[in-house]
Design a protein around this motif. Sequence first.
Motif, mmCIF file in Angstrom:
data_model
loop_
_atom_site.group_PDB
_atom_site.id
_atom_site.type_symbol
_atom_site.label_atom_id
_atom_site.label_comp_id
_atom_site.label_asym_id
_atom_site.label_seq_id
_atom_site.Cartn_x
_atom_site.Cartn_y
_atom_site.Cartn_z
ATOM 1 N N GLY A 8 0.993 -1.377 0.131
ATOM 2 C CA GLY A 8 -0.057 -0.085 0.010
ATOM 3 C C GLY A 8 0.802 1.219 0.076
ATOM 4 N N PHE A 9 1.693 1.353 0.767
ATOM 5 C CA PHE A 9 2.920 2.372 0.859
ATOM 6 C C PHE A 9 3.415 2.712 -0.397
ATOM 7 C CE2 PHE A 9 6.703 4.403 1.123
ATOM 8 C CZ PHE A 9 6.427 5.358 1.865
ATOM 9 N N VAL A 124 0.546 4.027 5.366
ATOM 10 C CA VAL A 124 -0.311 3.883 4.201
ATOM 11 C C VAL A 124 -1.132 4.876 4.030
ATOM 12 C CG1 VAL A 124 -1.857 2.483 2.966
ATOM 13 C CG2 VAL A 124 -0.215 1.421 4.204
#
Length: 145
Positions: A8-9, A124
């Motif tokens: 996600g990051f 995130v």
Amino acid sequence: MPAWVSAGFEEYARRLPNECGLKLREIVPGQRTRNADVARIVEDEGTRMLQAIPFDHHVVALDLGGKEWDTAQFSGVLSRWLQDGRDVSLLIGGPEGLSSSCRQRAKESWRLSALTFPHPMVRVIVAEQLYRAWSLLHNHPYHRP
């Protein structure tokens, strides 16, 4: 961190252009055991975080006592950071938060929400909000009011 957190990051970091590049620098957390001196652990983590920040960076602490911005306000904050020309270091503390020395070093303090998030989610959320603010600044269709 779980693979989904890293994915996600990286997804949002990848979307940001070089002018607003996002790089994660993790500081190894202190060992938290049942009888650990948590205050000392937080201070040690803070010392390592501060050692990792170049002198000329604009430092922003993610902290419960910080300012909450809506998306339009945060895009203005991002614009200001970009116009300043300095790199920005966003400090995310451990589960117990940031050390007092980190909060003192910060020029600004940002509160993501009054809600409590799982610690891994914060990176995130920060990456996504940076991308959303950048999208708003550049009339990109990602952010639709």
